[in-house]
Design an enzyme around this catalytic site. Structure first.
Site, PDB file in Angstrom:
ATOM      1  N   CYS A  11       1.180  -1.105  -0.298  1.00 41.28           N
ATOM      2  CA  CYS A  11      -0.177  -0.232   0.236  1.00 41.28           C
ATOM      3  C   CYS A  11       0.744   1.255   0.185  1.00 41.28           C
ATOM      4  O   CYS A  11       1.889   1.389  -0.343  1.00 41.28           O
ATOM      5  CB  CYS A  11      -0.767   0.095   0.810  1.00 41.28           C
ATOM      6  SG  CYS A  11      -0.339  -0.398   2.761  1.00 41.28           S
ATOM      7  N   GLY A  38      -1.009   0.575  -4.686  1.00 37.90           N
ATOM      8  CA  GLY A  38      -2.764   0.055  -3.922  1.00 37.90           C
ATOM      9  C   GLY A  38      -3.934   0.202  -4.993  1.00 37.90           C
ATOM     10  O   GLY A  38      -4.135   1.919  -4.843  1.00 37.90           O
ATOM     11  N   ASN A 112       1.744   1.106   5.868  1.00 40.20           N
ATOM     12  CA  ASN A 112       2.992   0.063   4.505  1.00 40.20           C
ATOM     13  C   ASN A 112       3.540  -0.587   5.232  1.00 40.20           C
ATOM     14  O   ASN A 112       4.652  -0.281   6.005  1.00 40.20           O
ATOM     15  CB  ASN A 112       3.141   1.692   3.219  1.00 40.20           C
ATOM     16  CG  ASN A 112       3.955   1.364   2.384  1.00 40.20           C
ATOM     17  OD1 ASN A 112       3.550  -0.186   1.964  1.00 40.20           O
ATOM     18  ND2 ASN A 112       5.206   1.325   1.513  1.00 40.20           N
ATOM     19  N   GLY A 113       3.708  -1.748   4.720  1.00 36.13           N
ATOM     20  CA  GLY A 113       4.782  -2.666   5.312  1.00 36.13           C
ATOM     21  C   GLY A 113       3.879  -3.684   5.210  1.00 36.13           C
ATOM     22  O   GLY A 113       2.618  -4.697   5.226  1.00 36.13           O
ATOM     23  N   TYR A 253      10.844  -1.508  -9.381  1.00 43.11           N
ATOM     24  CA  TYR A 253       9.434  -1.627 -10.046  1.00 43.11           C
ATOM     25  C   TYR A 253       8.169  -0.512  -9.910  1.00 43.11           C
ATOM     26  O   TYR A 253       7.621   0.097  -9.961  1.00 43.11           O
ATOM     27  CB  TYR A 253       8.953  -2.951 -10.126  1.00 43.11           C
ATOM     28  CG  TYR A 253       7.102  -3.632 -10.806  1.00 43.11           C
ATOM     29  CD1 TYR A 253       7.617  -3.455 -11.794  1.00 43.11           C
ATOM     30  CD2 TYR A 253       6.692  -3.707  -9.828  1.00 43.11           C
ATOM     31  CE1 TYR A 253       6.100  -2.775 -12.209  1.00 43.11           C
ATOM     32  CE2 TYR A 253       5.196  -4.157  -9.993  1.00 43.11           C
ATOM     33  CZ  TYR A 253       4.891  -3.219 -11.035  1.00 43.11           C
ATOM     34  OH  TYR A 253       3.626  -4.143 -11.501  1.00 43.11           O
TER      35      TYR A 253
END
Length: 473
Positions: A11, A38, A112-113, A253
């Site tokens: 996310c 996300g 996030n993670g 990416y």
């Protein structure tokens, strides 16, 4: 289908403290800029000094929010979240931010993670009376912070909670009157600070700061806790790790090319990776064709270094997104063609260097090669701007099973035969790290090497807990 051959990250997060400004609308714009991180759900929580108000739902940012939602979210600070699930099912209850009550009032959190010791911590918390409403590891962080807030101020409570957390977490946290930002001690996931004319913002990527006219100030340091209020920004130190471990796939990416992560512009890194790839492998070819969009920057670098023309030999249908209805079994072969289509005039009779960022599962690569051959390509050489992905990630990427990774079970020649290419070339690990100079030692490359920053099989703890009795550890 197209996309399953790519890694996905969990996310993106954003936070803003700007009294007097339309913080919900600014957060909405920032989430638009982070939408690539996300696409399953989105949410915004706003604090007005007395309470925290939340709106979230399943879907893309413009699907979740209408004008009436933004008008109803008024306050002095806000946090936002876009989600792709790696821990916890894709379900409305798991959408973030999470809003909760604790001893210091209402709070909101966006994460996030991925916590590598989530199962262990959840079991310990359940054993001590905790109640969970979601299946996300983010709610574990909520529970820990809430427990420590009973006797400490927020920065101290966050530092105490961090001592239990193993893995990746970049957090934005909202109290009724303040904004906080937390980055894990290894710095796995990015998080940066920006300055507004009348406030401050934090974001997963600097492109979100650009979207709202904020000036990029700096990256939030690994292990740092930022407290943002009327007085400005105050930095607090959390637990330290033995090393940094920024995810190298952010540069390959995940991140947008226009973002700056830990001092490096992502697009320029990708271009240099393409140049390095051309230095290592240069089969006889006539044209360089990128796989859109992830291979574009590396393809530019490859073409420049090799002295070959760069052409758009594959066109992407940008209106086939996450809600794409998959074809029936008898029409399955059309699935990729609806998203990518070769340009016959570009590739017919040509020896093609096809440049992409990575090959993970190998599910669509063969179809792309076949399309180019059907369009008349004389040869197709598949060139990748990263090494083979051979190990799972436990830090926020959706690969936790080695069996999903084609390079973990097949040799390069076997993969080449499976995808039908005339040649398959991976960038070496040395070539991948070269653009980073001294920073290379601060990167996590475990998915290429199996050398994890800490033993992931030891799910109990890495750091020493400040108050072990609270969890019975």
């Amino acid at each position: 289908m197209w996309g399953k051959d790519k890694l996905r990250e969990e996310c993106g997060v954003f936070g803003i403290f700007a009294p007097g400004q339309d913080v919900a609308r600014l957060t909405y714009y920032a989430l638009y800029a982070l939408q690539h991180r996300g696409q399953e759900s989105a949410g915004i929580a706003v604090a007005d000094g007395r309470q925290v108000t939340l709106h979230k739902g399943m879907g893309l940012v413009p699907e979740v929010f209408r004008e009436e939602h933004l008008r109803s979210l008024r306050g002095l600070a806000a946090i936002g979240h876009v989600r792709y699930s790696t821990t916890g099912a894709s379900h409305p209850v798991n959408a973030q931010p999470l809003v909760f009550y604790c001893s210091q009032g209402m709070m909101g959190l966006a994460h996030n993670g991925n916590l590598s010791n989530a199962q262990f911590l959840r079991q310990k918390l359940l054993a001590t009376g905790a109640i969970f409403q979601t299946t996300t590891d983010s709610e574990i962080i909520v529970n820990l912070i809430a427990r420590f807030l009973e006797g400490e101020d927020f920065p101290a409570a966050a530092a105490s909670a961090m001592a239990y957390l193993e893995g990746a977490y970049s957090l934005v946290i909202l109290s009724e009157k303040r904004l906080y930002a937390v980055r894990d001690p290894y710095g796995f996931r990015p998080l940066c600070l920006g300055r507004l004319p009348e406030g401050w913002a934090v974001a997963s990527e600097s492109c979100a700061l650009d979207a709202i006219g904020a000036l990029f100030v700096r990256d939030i340091r690994p292990g740092e806790i930022l407290e943002i209020g009327p007085e400005g920004v105050v930095s607090h130190a959390g637990p330290a790790a033995p090393r940094f471990a920024h995810c190298v796939f952010e540069y390959i990416y995940f991140a947008r090319p226009d973002s700056i992560l830990d001092g490096f512009t992502v697009g320029q890194v990708r271009r240099e990776l393409g140049r390095q790839l051309a230095r290592e492998f240069r089969p006889p070819a006539d044209v360089v064709v990128p796989v859109p969009d992830s291979g574009v920057a590396a393809a530019h670098g490859y073409a420049e270094e090799a002295g070959l023309p760069l052409e758009e030999g594959l066109m992407k249908n940008r209106y086939v997104g996450r809600t794409f209805i998959q074809p029936s079994q008898e029409l399955r072969s059309l699935g990729v063609r609806l998203k990518l289509n070769p340009v016959r005039e570009v590739v017919a009779g040509k020896r093609v260097i096809l440049v992409d960022d990575s090959l993970v599962r190998g599910t669509t690569s063969a179809k792309i090669v076949r399309m180019l051959r059907e369009a008349g390509a004389a040869a197709v050489y598949y060139c990748l701007s990263s090494p083979p992905v051979i190990r799972p990630c436990y830090f926020g990427i959706d690969i936790s099973d080695e069996a999903e990774l084609i390079a973990a079970r097949s040799s390069r020649e076997e993969i080449r035969e499976k995808i039908g290419a005339d040649g398959l070339y991976y960038l070496s690990l040395e070539g991948l790290l070269r653009p980073f100079g001294e920073m290379a030692r601060h990167l996590c490359t475990a998915c290429f090497t199996g050398d994890y920053p800490f033993p992931v099989t030891n799910c109990r703890k890495t750091l020493t807990p400040h108050k072990p009795h609270l969890l019975g550890v």
